[in-house]
Design a protein around this motif. Structure first.
Motif, PDB file in Angstrom:
ATOM      1  N   ARG A 215     -15.497  -0.487   4.324  1.00 50.10           N
ATOM      2  CA  ARG A 215     -14.542  -1.429   4.892  1.00 50.10           C
ATOM      3  C   ARG A 215     -14.990  -1.902   6.267  1.00 50.10           C
ATOM      4  NH1 ARG A 215      -9.236  -1.140   2.169  1.00 50.10           N
ATOM      5  NH2 ARG A 215      -9.352   0.448   0.568  1.00 50.10           N
TER       6      ARG A 215
ATOM      7  N   ASP B  54     -10.006   9.903   6.947  1.00 47.59           N
ATOM      8  CA  ASP B  54      -9.872  11.345   6.683  1.00 47.59           C
ATOM      9  C   ASP B  54      -9.856  11.638   5.187  1.00 47.59           C
ATOM     10  OD1 ASP B  54      -9.685  11.958   9.370  1.00 47.59           O
ATOM     11  OD2 ASP B  54      -7.490  11.784   9.412  1.00 47.59           O
ATOM     12  N   ASP B  55     -10.341  12.827   4.819  1.00 50.00           N
ATOM     13  CA  ASP B  55     -10.249  13.240   3.421  1.00 50.00           C
ATOM     14  C   ASP B  55      -8.956  14.029   3.223  1.00 50.00           C
ATOM     15  OD1 ASP B  55     -10.423  14.140   0.881  1.00 50.00           O
ATOM     16  OD2 ASP B  55     -12.332  15.205   1.116  1.00 50.00           O
ATOM     17  N   THR B  56      -7.994  13.375   2.587  1.00 52.09           N
ATOM     18  CA  THR B  56      -6.682  13.981   2.357  1.00 52.09           C
ATOM     19  C   THR B  56      -6.782  15.346   1.700  1.00 52.09           C
ATOM     20  OG1 THR B  56      -6.065  11.745   1.808  1.00 52.09           O
ATOM     21  CG2 THR B  56      -4.442  13.459   1.347  1.00 52.09           C
ATOM     22  N   ARG B  57      -7.782  15.484   0.848  1.00 55.40           N
ATOM     23  CA  ARG B  57      -7.852  16.717   0.051  1.00 55.40           C
ATOM     24  C   ARG B  57      -8.131  17.950   0.906  1.00 55.40           C
ATOM     25  NH1 ARG B  57      -9.524  13.304  -4.733  1.00 55.40           N
ATOM     26  NH2 ARG B  57      -7.815  13.669  -6.198  1.00 55.40           N
TER      27      ARG B  57
ATOM     28  N   PRO C 160       0.356  -0.452  -7.410  1.00 58.45           N
ATOM     29  CA  PRO C 160       0.755  -0.096  -6.047  1.00 58.45           C
ATOM     30  C   PRO C 160      -0.366   0.503  -5.211  1.00 58.45           C
ATOM     31  CG  PRO C 160       1.614   1.499  -7.625  1.00 58.45           C
ATOM     32  CD  PRO C 160       1.001   0.385  -8.428  1.00 58.45           C
ATOM     33  N   GLU C 161      -1.331   1.162  -5.857  1.00 60.34           N
ATOM     34  CA  GLU C 161      -2.394   1.816  -5.083  1.00 60.34           C
ATOM     35  C   GLU C 161      -3.582   0.887  -4.846  1.00 60.34           C
ATOM     36  OE1 GLU C 161      -3.554   5.643  -6.713  1.00 60.34           O
ATOM     37  OE2 GLU C 161      -5.311   5.793  -5.415  1.00 60.34           O
ATOM     38  N   PHE C 162      -3.774  -0.100  -5.726  1.00 56.97           N
ATOM     39  CA  PHE C 162      -5.013  -0.882  -5.680  1.00 56.97           C
ATOM     40  C   PHE C 162      -4.792  -2.358  -5.344  1.00 56.97           C
ATOM     41  CE2 PHE C 162      -6.096   2.438  -9.055  1.00 56.97           C
ATOM     42  CZ  PHE C 162      -6.546   3.343  -8.104  1.00 56.97           C
TER      43      PHE C 162
ATOM     44  N   ARG D 272      -9.976   4.567  -7.879  1.00 56.52           N
ATOM     45  CA  ARG D 272      -9.561   5.422  -6.756  1.00 56.52           C
ATOM     46  C   ARG D 272     -10.767   5.833  -5.905  1.00 56.52           C
ATOM     47  NH1 ARG D 272      -5.513  10.412  -7.319  1.00 56.52           N
ATOM     48  NH2 ARG D 272      -3.994   8.716  -7.348  1.00 56.52           N
TER      49      ARG D 272
ATOM     50  N   HIS E 278      -8.634  15.317 -12.659  1.00 58.55           N
ATOM     51  CA  HIS E 278      -7.383  15.449 -11.910  1.00 58.55           C
ATOM     52  C   HIS E 278      -6.312  14.510 -12.489  1.00 58.55           C
ATOM     53  CE1 HIS E 278      -4.561  15.239  -8.560  1.00 58.55           C
ATOM     54  NE2 HIS E 278      -4.727  13.932  -8.567  1.00 58.55           N
TER      55      HIS E 278
ATOM     56  N   ARG F 116      -0.621   9.048  -2.637  1.00 58.87           N
ATOM     57  CA  ARG F 116      -0.437   9.404  -4.040  1.00 58.87           C
ATOM     58  C   ARG F 116      -1.075  10.745  -4.367  1.00 58.87           C
ATOM     59  NH1 ARG F 116      -2.091   5.523  -8.924  1.00 58.87           N
ATOM     60  NH2 ARG F 116      -1.461   7.110 -10.420  1.00 58.87           N
ATOM     61  N   ILE F 117      -2.241  10.994  -3.780  1.00 57.02           N
ATOM     62  CA  ILE F 117      -2.906  12.280  -4.027  1.00 57.02           C
ATOM     63  C   ILE F 117      -2.017  13.430  -3.551  1.00 57.02           C
ATOM     64  CG2 ILE F 117      -4.827  13.747  -3.247  1.00 57.02           C
ATOM     65  CD1 ILE F 117      -6.573  11.160  -3.345  1.00 57.02           C
TER      66      ILE F 117
ATOM     67  N   ASN G 133     -11.478   2.820  -3.867  1.00 58.68           N
ATOM     68  CA  ASN G 133     -10.493   2.534  -2.816  1.00 58.68           C
ATOM     69  C   ASN G 133     -10.638   3.503  -1.648  1.00 58.68           C
ATOM     70  OD1 ASN G 133      -8.254   1.034  -1.782  1.00 58.68           O
ATOM     71  ND2 ASN G 133      -6.936   2.802  -2.234  1.00 58.68           N
ATOM     72  N   ARG G 134     -10.987   4.763  -1.957  1.00 59.53           N
ATOM     73  CA  ARG G 134     -11.090   5.759  -0.888  1.00 59.53           C
ATOM     74  C   ARG G 134     -12.411   5.667  -0.141  1.00 59.53           C
ATOM     75  NH1 ARG G 134     -10.449  11.521  -2.328  1.00 59.53           N
ATOM     76  NH2 ARG G 134      -9.570  11.738  -0.252  1.00 59.53           N
TER      77      ARG G 134
ATOM     78  N   TYR H 171      -4.770  -3.352  -2.032  1.00 63.17           N
ATOM     79  CA  TYR H 171      -5.478  -3.569  -0.764  1.00 63.17           C
ATOM     80  C   TYR H 171      -6.813  -2.849  -0.813  1.00 63.17           C
ATOM     81  CZ  TYR H 171      -1.035  -5.473   0.693  1.00 63.17           C
ATOM     82  OH  TYR H 171       0.097  -6.236   0.772  1.00 63.17           O
ATOM     83  N   LEU H 172      -7.611  -3.240  -1.795  1.00 65.37           N
ATOM     84  CA  LEU H 172      -8.937  -2.664  -1.993  1.00 65.37           C
ATOM     85  C   LEU H 172      -9.871  -3.158  -0.890  1.00 65.37           C
ATOM     86  CD1 LEU H 172      -9.165  -3.331  -5.846  1.00 65.37           C
ATOM     87  CD2 LEU H 172      -8.931  -1.081  -4.771  1.00 65.37           C
TER      88      LEU H 172
ATOM     89  N   ASP I 295      -6.280  -2.374   5.128  1.00 72.05           N
ATOM     90  CA  ASP I 295      -6.947  -1.111   4.818  1.00 72.05           C
ATOM     91  C   ASP I 295      -6.046  -0.264   3.919  1.00 72.05           C
ATOM     92  OD1 ASP I 295      -8.177   1.379   4.713  1.00 72.05           O
ATOM     93  OD2 ASP I 295      -9.081   1.134   6.687  1.00 72.05           O
ATOM     94  N   GLY I 296      -6.347  -0.252   2.636  1.00 76.57           N
ATOM     95  CA  GLY I 296      -5.459   0.354   1.650  1.00 76.57           C
ATOM     96  C   GLY I 296      -5.747   1.806   1.318  1.00 76.57           C
ATOM     97  N   ARG I 297      -6.542   2.499   2.132  1.00 83.24           N
ATOM     98  CA  ARG I 297      -6.869   3.886   1.802  1.00 83.24           C
ATOM     99  C   ARG I 297      -5.647   4.795   1.835  1.00 83.24           C
ATOM    100  NH1 ARG I 297     -12.268   4.472   5.427  1.00 83.24           N
ATOM    101  NH2 ARG I 297     -11.205   2.887   6.646  1.00 83.24           N
TER     102      ARG I 297
ATOM    103  N   TYR J  55      -2.774   4.335   0.699  1.00 84.28           N
ATOM    104  CA  TYR J  55      -2.036   4.365  -0.569  1.00 84.28           C
ATOM    105  C   TYR J  55      -2.567   5.502  -1.454  1.00 84.28           C
ATOM    106  CZ  TYR J  55      -0.325  -0.316   0.671  1.00 84.28           C
ATOM    107  OH  TYR J  55       0.264  -1.379   1.296  1.00 84.28           O
ATOM    108  N   SER J  56      -3.903   5.625  -1.477  1.00 84.74           N
ATOM    109  CA  SER J  56      -4.490   6.714  -2.276  1.00 84.74           C
ATOM    110  C   SER J  56      -4.158   8.065  -1.662  1.00 84.74           C
ATOM    111  CB  SER J  56      -6.017   6.553  -2.368  1.00 84.74           C
ATOM    112  OG  SER J  56      -6.367   5.444  -3.171  1.00 84.74           O
TER     113      SER J  56
END
Ligand code: HEM
Ligand code: SF4
Lengths: 544, 167
Positions: free
Chosen positions: A243, B56-59, A157-159, A235, A273, B88-89, A238-239, A161-162, B80-82, B84-85
């Motif tokens: 892009r 943005d940095d969610t943290r 679910p998280e990866f 992760r 984490h 979840r974080i 992805n972050r 749309y990389l 743009d799938g950022r 999703y992370s």
């Protein structure tokens, strides 16, 4: 071999129904091509120059006889009677109709196969060593770990749309037969000083327009943290992966721009984490997977002498077999590179024969190699001659594994909408040239790889000799590269100089091999000679 | 693991007729405050709603989670799938407030977004209720642990009950 249980089957069946529905909505006009595109790409359906192309996943390249049979049936029923085996150990069909796509996926699902995540910016099919479970030099069979990763990465679910596509390879021996360090993540299973198994992680390799060799990010990840570590690697990507520019979006660019140390630091923090999140599958699951890949029922054979009285057979044995871990057995490679043929193509009849031979001689198992050939992994040496005879009758006994005519070539301009130049005719002309002049047999190991454009689907960066198709003022033009390797001595090939036209590139390849023959020292491969004498003598001969 | 999800979505409750399409899987009342940017949020001691953009940095929000009631995560483009992370974080760090996906949210993405912890959706284009139901019910199982309470296949195989953790 891995077999689906009710859960795996239910997931694949659900996907077939979903895609059938999406195709129908497209055919009815409810979905525009723009809306349909991301959906079909999640199922390996590309729109190419002439028709739809369907890419089917073959996890870590392993197929049963029944699976190879259904691939042949699909080639007959929905394509033009043949299929193409790819450098990612998958299979592609080039002439697919949208109306048939749902039925094809249903046929695949009936034999525990699918096309899920064979395209799109997601984690793609996991590749592995084609001699896994057979090679004398492996520390363990890498495929249970590849299967664990396959399941984890399916519908992640998280990866999904990389920033860009993501390719993982898993090996378990010091000899790299899977181009592991040229993947987004390369995993090498190793034993530490205490004798425990674990995984070395290499991250940020790749080909394409900016080829890079993956640096080691961690020397040893314990087996019960494998998924958690992979999740941390993904992760961070992805972050923070780029892009803003499609050509800089692969993880290799992130690792390169951050530097391996900073990327590692971020992964380790994310890993800490995630460990607390307890996302790792239970260890019992890994044990369950390992059981599928155990001994298929090897007999306790004495080491066998092979009767070499037939010279053609003896040559095939020398070139196309690989040492097996069990006495009396060997792995036999079926070449899909006949002189003048299309590299990696097989007809439905040939596929059925290979399926039946796998069942009869190799515990019902065969493998797709990234070099676009097929392996029968576990053949009794006593059966080799009978096997070879049947292959020979079907035109499948070309004795050329890792020879100059064992060419990797991408589909190129004959099929691909991104191509600058044709790859297939160049491969055909080169293999014909070296068969006709008799030099092919004098060259020893020489890996030649051709891509029709900078995307490098044909691994030209990793060829001892690489050929890259470019577009020069609207005319097809070919650059020559020397000195690449995808093996454990991974290196990237360098361009010799100005490019050539189609006949010119065939001549240039011959010239390069002449330089090698004139300079080679005892026992040297082309690559060794190149590394010793450097580019200059080749340039001199080519452009002098 | 927090399970603060109701199973049935509610429509545009609590909003005026001009409200944008809205899909919610929570039983509490929606937060009325407008969401502010991460920078504005960090600068204002009293804001309770914040909007995360992909870069943005969610943290940065973590020290302030106790005062947040709504996090909007913007998806300016489909690919743009950022976000999703980011979602979840936040759930992994114990955030239990509303987590709302806004922008380019298509029906085909809902299931993954739910798994990453989103419990409200404000898509640019309205979603058909029947399509939503079909999309969320399509796949019978999941293959990995995420921010929802679904039990991964690999745990089901080894006799874990719903709600149990891996490890
Ligand atoms: C005909 C349709 C195909 C299209 C449109 C296509 C497209 C692409 C593109 C755009 C890239 C570059 C990705 C990047 O650098 O980010 C790429 C890389 C690659 N493709 Fe293909 N490809 C096709 C067929 C194939 C085939 C048939 C194979 C196998 C024989 C293949 C194997 C690969 C490999 C190994 C790479 C390099 C991976 C890497 O960059 O790390 N592709 N492809
Ligand atoms: S290398 Fe280029 S021409 Fe060849 S298949 Fe890939 S995208 Fe097409």
């Amino acid at each position: 071999m891995y077999r689906y249980d009710q859960y795996d089957q239910a997931m694949v069946d659900a996907r077939v129904e979903e895609f059938r529905d999406q195709c129908q909505r497209r055919l009815d006009g409810q979905l525009s091509e723009d809306q349909f595109k991301p959906l079909r790409l999640m199922n390996g359906l590309y729109l190419q120059l002439h028709a739809y192309m369907l890419r089917v996943a073959i996890p870590y390249g392993t197929l049963s006889g029944a699976q190879m049979h259904i691939l042949a049936d699909i080639a007959d029923k929905y394509d033009r009677g043949y299929a193409h085996f790819t450098t990612r150990q998958n299979v592609q069909y080039n002439w697919i109709k949208l109306e048939d796509a749902g039925d094809i996926l249903a046929d695949l699902a009936s034999r525990e196969m699918h096309a899920i995540q064979t395209s799109g910016n997601c984690i793609r099919n996991i590749s592995s060593d084609h001699f896994a479970g057979a090679a004398a030099d492996e520390v363990c069979d890498p495929r249970p770990y590849a299967e664990l990763l396959r399941q984890w990465s399916s519908f992640h679910p998280e990866f999904s749309y990389l920033p860009r596509k993501f390719k993982i390879a898993v090996i378990a021996s010091p000899t790299d037969r899977a181009a592991m360090k040229l993947h987004d993540i390369g995993i090498n299973l190793v034993r530490n000083n205490e004798g425990e198994l674990g995984a070395a992680f290499y991250v940020g390799g790749g080909m394409g327009r900016t080829p890079m060799i993956a640096p080691q990010i961690r020397e040893f990840v314990p087996l019960d943290q494998l998924i958690t570590y992979a999740e941390a690697c993904l992760r961070v990507y992805n972050r923070h992966g780029r892009r803003d520019n499609k050509y800089k979006a692969r993880i290799k660019i992130l690792v390169h721009e951050l530097g391996a140390d900073e990327y590692r630091r971020q992964v380790e923090a994310e890993f800490e984490h995630l460990l607390a999140q307890k996302i790792e599958p239970p260890f019992a699951e890994l044990e369950r997977l390992c059981e599928f890949f155990g001994d298929p029922g090897f007999e306790n054979l004495a080491e066998a002498e092979i009767d070499r009285s037939d010279p053609e057979f003896a040559l095939w044995v020398d070139r196309n077999t690989h040492p097996h871990k069990r006495p009396g057995y060997t792995s036999a490679v079926i070449s899909l590179k006949p002189v003048g043929g299309i590299p990696g193509d097989a007809t439905a009849a040939q596929m059925r024969l290979m399926a039946d031979l796998a069942t009869q001689y190799s515990f019902d198992e065969c493998r797709v190699m990234h070099t676009q050939n097929i392996v029968l992994p576990h053949v009794r040496k006593a059966d080799l001659h009978a096997l070879w005879t049947k292959l020979d009758e079907a035109g499948l006994a070309t004795p050329n594994l890792d020879q100059i005519d064992d060419i990797i070539a991408c589909p190129g301009l004959d099929y691909c909408s991104l191509a600058n130049a044709r790859s297939i005719p160049v491969a055909q002309k080169i293999s014909q040239r070296f068969a006709a002049n008799g030099k092919g047999d004098t060259l020893g190991e020489l890996k030649l790889k051709i891509s029709g454009c900078i995307n490098a689907c044909g691994h030209h960066h990793a060829g001892h000799i690489g050929i890259l198709g470019v577009d020069r003022k609207g005319v097809e033009n070919y650059q020559l590269l020397l000195g690449g390797s995808e093996a454990d001595d991974t290196s990237l090939a360098k361009i010799t100089g100005p490019g050539f036209d189609e006949d010119g590139i065939v001549n240039a390849v011959e010239t390069a091999t002449d330089v090698y023959l004139a300079n080679r020292a005892d026992g040297e491969r082309f690559l060794d000679t190149y590394r010793r004498i450097g580019m200059a003598p080749f340039k001199e001969a080519l452009y002098g | 693991m927090v399970d603060h999800t109701s199973t049935t979505p509610s429509g545009a409750e609590g909003r005026g007729p001009e409200a944008r399409p809205f899909l919610r899987f929570r039983d509490d009342d929606p937060v009325g405050d407008p969401a502010v940017t991460v920078n504005a949020f960090l600068g204002q001691g009293n804001a309770t709603a914040v909007r995360i953009e992909p870069g943005d940095d969610t943290r940065e929000l973590l020290p302030h989670l106790d005062r947040v009631a709504l996090v909007e995560v913007n998806f300016p483009t489909l690919g743009d799938g950022r976000g999703y992370s980011a979602a979840r974080i936040l759930r992994e760090e114990g955030y239990t407030g509303e987590l709302r996906a806004v922008g380019n949210v298509l029906v085909d993405q809902l299931a993954f977004m739910r798994r990453c912890g989103f419990d409200a959706f404000e898509p640019g284009e309205p979603l058909d209720a029947a399509d939503v139901e079909a999309a969320l019910g399509r796949f019978p199982h999941v293959y990995q642990q995420a921010a929802d309470s679904a039990v991964p296949i690999w745990s089901l195989r080894h006799g874990k009950e719903a709600g149990a953790r891996n490890g």
